[in-house]
Every structure is written in C-alpha cells, then in structure tokens.
Design a protein around this motif. Structure first.
Motif, PDB file in Angstrom:
ATOM      1  N   SER A   1      -7.057 -19.887  15.532  1.00 40.80           N
ATOM      2  CA  SER A   1      -6.643 -18.756  16.353  1.00 40.80           C
ATOM      3  C   SER A   1      -5.137 -18.801  16.581  1.00 40.80           C
ATOM      4  CB  SER A   1      -7.365 -18.821  17.698  1.00 40.80           C
ATOM      5  OG  SER A   1      -6.943 -19.960  18.414  1.00 40.80           O
ATOM      6  N   ALA A   2      -4.552 -17.616  16.711  1.00 44.07           N
ATOM      7  CA  ALA A   2      -3.125 -17.549  17.034  1.00 44.07           C
ATOM      8  C   ALA A   2      -2.933 -17.682  18.548  1.00 44.07           C
ATOM      9  CB  ALA A   2      -2.528 -16.240  16.543  1.00 44.07           C
ATOM     10  N   LEU A   3      -3.906 -17.203  19.318  1.00 46.59           N
ATOM     11  CA  LEU A   3      -3.890 -17.331  20.782  1.00 46.59           C
ATOM     12  C   LEU A   3      -4.684 -18.555  21.189  1.00 46.59           C
ATOM     13  CD1 LEU A   3      -4.817 -13.808  22.252  1.00 46.59           C
ATOM     14  CD2 LEU A   3      -2.557 -14.866  22.138  1.00 46.59           C
ATOM     15  N   SER A   4      -4.233 -19.220  22.238  1.00 49.95           N
ATOM     16  CA  SER A   4      -5.085 -20.288  22.767  1.00 49.95           C
ATOM     17  C   SER A   4      -4.949 -20.344  24.284  1.00 49.95           C
ATOM     18  CB  SER A   4      -4.736 -21.624  22.129  1.00 49.95           C
ATOM     19  OG  SER A   4      -3.467 -22.033  22.531  1.00 49.95           O
TER      20      SER A   4
ATOM     21  N   LYS B   1       4.227 -17.617  25.751  1.00 51.85           N
ATOM     22  CA  LYS B   1       2.921 -17.222  26.290  1.00 51.85           C
ATOM     23  C   LYS B   1       2.859 -15.707  26.398  1.00 51.85           C
ATOM     24  CE  LYS B   1       3.820 -17.300  31.215  1.00 51.85           C
ATOM     25  NZ  LYS B   1       3.723 -18.006  32.477  1.00 51.85           N
ATOM     26  N   THR B   2       1.640 -15.218  26.557  1.00 48.10           N
ATOM     27  CA  THR B   2       1.462 -13.774  26.648  1.00 48.10           C
ATOM     28  C   THR B   2       0.361 -13.470  27.669  1.00 48.10           C
ATOM     29  OG1 THR B   2       0.985 -11.783  25.361  1.00 48.10           O
ATOM     30  CG2 THR B   2      -0.175 -13.754  24.709  1.00 48.10           C
ATOM     31  N   SER B   3       0.345 -12.227  28.138  1.00 53.47           N
ATOM     32  CA  SER B   3      -0.674 -11.823  29.119  1.00 53.47           C
ATOM     33  C   SER B   3      -0.759 -10.301  29.131  1.00 53.47           C
ATOM     34  CB  SER B   3      -0.282 -12.348  30.514  1.00 53.47           C
ATOM     35  OG  SER B   3       0.965 -11.807  30.859  1.00 53.47           O
ATOM     36  N   GLY B   4      -1.676  -9.783  29.897  1.00 52.81           N
ATOM     37  CA  GLY B   4      -1.823  -8.331  29.993  1.00 52.81           C
ATOM     38  C   GLY B   4      -0.486  -7.659  30.285  1.00 52.81           C
ATOM     39  N   ALA B   5      -0.204  -6.538  29.613  1.00 50.04           N
ATOM     40  CA  ALA B   5       1.143  -5.955  29.684  1.00 50.04           C
ATOM     41  C   ALA B   5       1.346  -5.025  30.877  1.00 50.04           C
ATOM     42  CB  ALA B   5       1.444  -5.192  28.399  1.00 50.04           C
TER      43      ALA B   5
ATOM     44  N   TYR C   1      -2.094 -16.550  27.984  1.00 52.99           N
ATOM     45  CA  TYR C   1      -2.450 -17.299  26.772  1.00 52.99           C
ATOM     46  C   TYR C   1      -1.199 -17.836  26.101  1.00 52.99           C
ATOM     47  CZ  TYR C   1      -6.367 -14.105  27.444  1.00 52.99           C
ATOM     48  OH  TYR C   1      -7.382 -13.383  27.993  1.00 52.99           O
ATOM     49  N   ILE C   2      -1.375 -18.905  25.362  1.00 57.03           N
ATOM     50  CA  ILE C   2      -0.280 -19.425  24.537  1.00 57.03           C
ATOM     51  C   ILE C   2      -0.365 -18.788  23.153  1.00 57.03           C
ATOM     52  CG2 ILE C   2       0.574 -21.498  23.357  1.00 57.03           C
ATOM     53  CD1 ILE C   2       1.230 -21.395  26.362  1.00 57.03           C
ATOM     54  N   LEU C   3       0.795 -18.398  22.645  1.00 55.20           N
ATOM     55  CA  LEU C   3       0.901 -17.954  21.249  1.00 55.20           C
ATOM     56  C   LEU C   3       1.274 -19.211  20.456  1.00 55.20           C
ATOM     57  CD1 LEU C   3       2.916 -14.671  21.712  1.00 55.20           C
ATOM     58  CD2 LEU C   3       0.765 -14.856  20.468  1.00 55.20           C
ATOM     59  N   ASN C   4       0.330 -19.736  19.699  1.00 58.23           N
ATOM     60  CA  ASN C   4       0.544 -21.068  19.126  1.00 58.23           C
ATOM     61  C   ASN C   4       1.776 -21.161  18.220  1.00 58.23           C
ATOM     62  OD1 ASN C   4      -1.706 -22.354  20.334  1.00 58.23           O
ATOM     63  ND2 ASN C   4      -3.048 -21.269  18.896  1.00 58.23           N
TER      64      ASN C   4
END
Ligand code: ATP
Ligand code: MG
Length: 428
Positions: free
Chosen positions: A71-74, A93-97, A109-112
């Motif tokens: 997965s690209a997200l973790s 990292k990323t989250s709801g925009a 989430y982490i973008l690996n």
C-alpha cells in the motif's frame, strides 16, 4: 502508433520554470507534464519509456525475489512502532481535505517513503521457521518524500517511482551471500539499461541502518547531485560522505589518488542486519526451536530517476537520445508523401511493420519536412525511416540512426525483410 493520434504536441520553447536538462527536454518532447515542483505526470510517450525501464528491472528482480504491491498509504502506528515517525526527515502524512471529508473520517495516514515498516510485519506473519528462510519480496511503486530540493526534474521527485526489495535470512552469513548476489543482478540491470559502463558500485554511509557501509550505484553524470571519488583501476567508488581519514585507514585506500566526479545515485542497497526485526519483534524458530532475530537487507532502485539520468547522459543539442532497450518506439516512420501513390506506400509499410510486431511511431501528420525532422530528433527514437516521393524514386526508404550524421537509401523489400523479425533488425 499514428503520431496524428498521439494528441500531445511538442514545443519549441523550454518551459520557463524548469532548469534541468531532463525536465526541459522531456517536457518539450511531450513525455512528461509538470504538476508542481518534483511532481510530474507521465504522458503516453513518457509512460512507455518508464514501463520499459521498469520491465527490465522486473525481469532481473524476478531472478532474486517475488513481486508484490504494497500500500502507498499506511496507518501512523506502523511508523510509530519503529520510532521512525519522528525521525525520517522526508516523511509525509495526509488526511481528509475538508470539513465534508472529515465528517467521514478524521484519520491521518502516512504516505510511505519506503516500506520496511510495512513488509516486515507481513513476512513475520507467514515466515516463522528456519525451514522457510531465506525469502525476498520486491515491488515497483510510487513513493512520496518531502524533498527540500526539487529542481532537478525526474532526478529528484517528491512523488517518484521506486523499486524496493527486502530480503529475510536466518543469519548474517546468508544475508551477506544474498547481498553480493543482488549487487551482480543490479549491475545486469544497469547494463541492460545502457548505463552499465558508467555506473559504479560506491561505498556510502549506512545511514541509521548499519554501522557498515551501504552500497550505492552511482552513474557518472555531469549534473548528478552526488560527488564520488572514483578508483577506475579497481572499478569502485566512494561517496564523498565517507571520504575521511577513518575510511582511508579502515580500507587501506588513498583518496588523493582518486578522481572526483559528479554522479547520480540510481540504486542503493543496505545490510539492515536486525534493526527492523528487533524493533518489530520478528523472530524465527531454528532447528532447536530457539527464537532468533531475522536478518534483513533492503535494496532500492529509482526507475524515474534512471529515466532522467539517461536523458542527461545521452541527449544532444537536437533533443532526446534513447538507448534501444528503453526507447518508446524502435522506429520512427516519417511520411513526406506528396503523391497518392507514395502515401499508399507509406501506409503499406506502416501496416507491414505493425504486422511484424515492430514498435513503430508513424508520422502521418500534415506537417512540413523540417517540422517532422525536428520533432523526430527531439523525441529521440533510435532509428528514423523516411518515405517520400524522392526516396522511392531513389530506390526505397531513407534510413538514419538518431545519432548518425548520414542517411542511406534501402530498398523497401530489403528494409521490410530486416524488420520482419519484430523488434530489432535481423542484420545485427
Ligand atoms: P538521495 O540520497 O538521492 O536523496 P536516498 O539515498 O534517500 O536518495 P534511497 O532511500 O536509497 O534514496 O532510495 C532508493 C533509490 O530511489 C535511490 O537510489 C534513487 O535511485 C531513488 N530515489 C530516492 N529518492 C528519490 C527522489 N526524491 N526522486 C527520484 N528518485 C529517488
Ligand atoms: Mg540512497
């Protein structure tokens, strides 16, 4: 492929916001499209080259590992488990925009940026006995890194392609044996990609993975971001970061005698030893049923950076120059037909080449000869074939290698016979 159906147009002017040769040429030739610094779309021609590079890598990696796709997200926890959530300086990292998205989930989430944290628990779930070791898995995937400098086009992306392989062993000896094998396989990849002669195994820092050296694969490029000390006689190099008295003493080498050159890191392999298995508590049972830590190695390679490096190395003042093994097409067929008869002949040749399985780009557009030749040089397909009223009356088609000065006329039948075996001409 008909060029009239490519839809992507070439440009004469360099994009104003690019400074690197690779980004300028790949953009002008319609291979990539910039979204923001360090982030590019691969347009159809660019994707073909990237796929060719990745397929060569895949072919060789299949010799030493099994392909999977992680997965690209973790979840953040995976990175907390090793303590690297706080220490990896390129981690994103990323989250709801927006509010409506956050109503659904407020998770972050982490973008690996790499996948040790992901692969180790997967393998630990399945492989628990010495009887099942060694194993190795690889993937070719998009990685995300919060890079400070993203001015070098494909050489340094914030979103880029990586092949990463992870190996798991019962002891250090087995890991080292595999590590040496991986070095050889890596060099086979670079040879097939056409950069083998200029790519050197380079001792580099082990980072926070190992106190030993890691091994980089550095390709000589004027615009490369790294400086290496090259010992041509012994076919080995040293990254500037390990050039010091301590290394001289330890290895019995003299850096003063070596050449200092610019290079770009196209691969990097690390003996991880038990760093991750300890952090993630991954042990296996030996033949006495004792639990021991698993030894690991990790092996990275950068397909999109390699594409940039190849542009930097081989392109000339007219445009891109692709090695045959990764070119988007093998032949660039150009019709300059004025008469209906010649038009028909060009179509016939195109159809024949397709039926032979030749990867051919057919310039069937209504453009001037000058514009077609300039585009052909810019796109950089290894062989150009012109069909014109003039060439036919001179006895056939006019063929020219991308890097050659002169062209020659070859009879149509003879030309088609040479390409009847598909990809390469039967003569060489
Ligand atoms: P660098 O020192 O250039 O930042 P790295 O040592 O952090 O790279 P690795 O973690 O070893 O990179 O990644 C494996 C391979 O992936 C590298 O050898 C390189 O070919 C490629 N790579 C790493 N970072 C990038 C990037 N930002 N853009 C394109 N390719 C990259
Ligand atoms: Mg590296």
């Amino acid at each position: 492929m008909r060029q009239s159906k490519l839809f992507i147009k070439t440009r004469k002017e360099a994009p104003a916001d690019e400074v690197s040769k690779n980004a300028i040429l790949l953009t002008r030739a319609g291979f990539i499209h910039k979204e923001m610094a360090g982030v590019y779309t691969f347009l159809p021609l660019g994707l073909k080259v990237l796929n060719n590079i990745e397929n060569i890598i895949r072919y060789h990696m299949d010799e030493i590992g099994r392909e999977l796709l992680m997965s690209a997200l973790s979840p953040m926890e995976k990175w907390q488990n090793t303590g690297r959530l706080e220490t990896v300086d390129v981690l994103m990292k990323t989250s709801g925009a927006n509010e409506v998205s956050k109503v659904k989930s407020t998770n972050e989430y982490i973008l690996n940026s790499t996948h040790e944290e992901i692969i180790t628990p997967i393998v630990a779930e399945y492989i628990r006995s010495y009887k099942e070791l060694p194993v190795s898995f690889y993937q070719i995937q998009t990685k995300f890194r919060n890079e400070a400098r993203a001015k070098s086009g494909l050489l340094r992306g914030r979103e880029f392609r990586m092949k990463d392989l992870y190996s798991f062993h019962k002891d250090e000896e087995d890991m080292k044996k595999y590590y040496e094998e991986a070095k050889k396989v890596y060099m086979n990849v670079f040879n097939d990609l056409g950069i083998g002669d200029d790519t050197y195994i380079t001792l580099a820092s082990g980072g926070d993975f190992t106190k030993e050296y890691s091994h980089e694969f550095q390709t000589l490029t004027e615009t490369g971001e790294d400086t290496i000390y090259l010992d041509r006689k012994n076919n080995i190099a040293y990254n500037k970061e390990v050039v010091n008295e301590e290394t001289e003493k330890k290895l019995g080498v003299k850096f003063n005698d070596m050449e200092q050159v610019n290079a770009s890191e196209v691969g990097n392999i690390f003996p991880l030893n038990i760093k991750f298995s300890e952090a993630l508590n991954y042990t296996y049972a030996n033949d006495k049923d004792e639990q021991l830590p698993v030894y690991m190695g990790c092996y990275g390679m950068g397909p999109s950076r390699i594409m940039g490096v190849i542009v930097e190395k081989f392109a000339d003042e007219k445009g891109l120059v692709w090695p045959e093994s990764i070119a988007p097409y093998s032949l660039h067929l150009i019709s300059l037909a004025k008469s209906d008869e010649t038009k028909k002949k060009a179509e016939e040749i195109y159809e024949k080449l397709l039926s032979f399985g030749v990867e051919v780009l057919f310039d069937d557009r209504d453009e001037s000869a000058g514009a077609k030749f300039a585009d052909s040089d810019l796109i950089g397909i290894p062989m150009r074939v012109v069909v014109s009223d003039k060439s036919l009356s001179a006895g056939g088609v006019e063929i020219k290698e991308r890097v050659a000065e002169k062209s020659e006329i070859v009879g149509v039948e003879e030309f088609l016979k040479e390409w009847s075996t598909g990809g390469s001409c039967a003569c060489c």
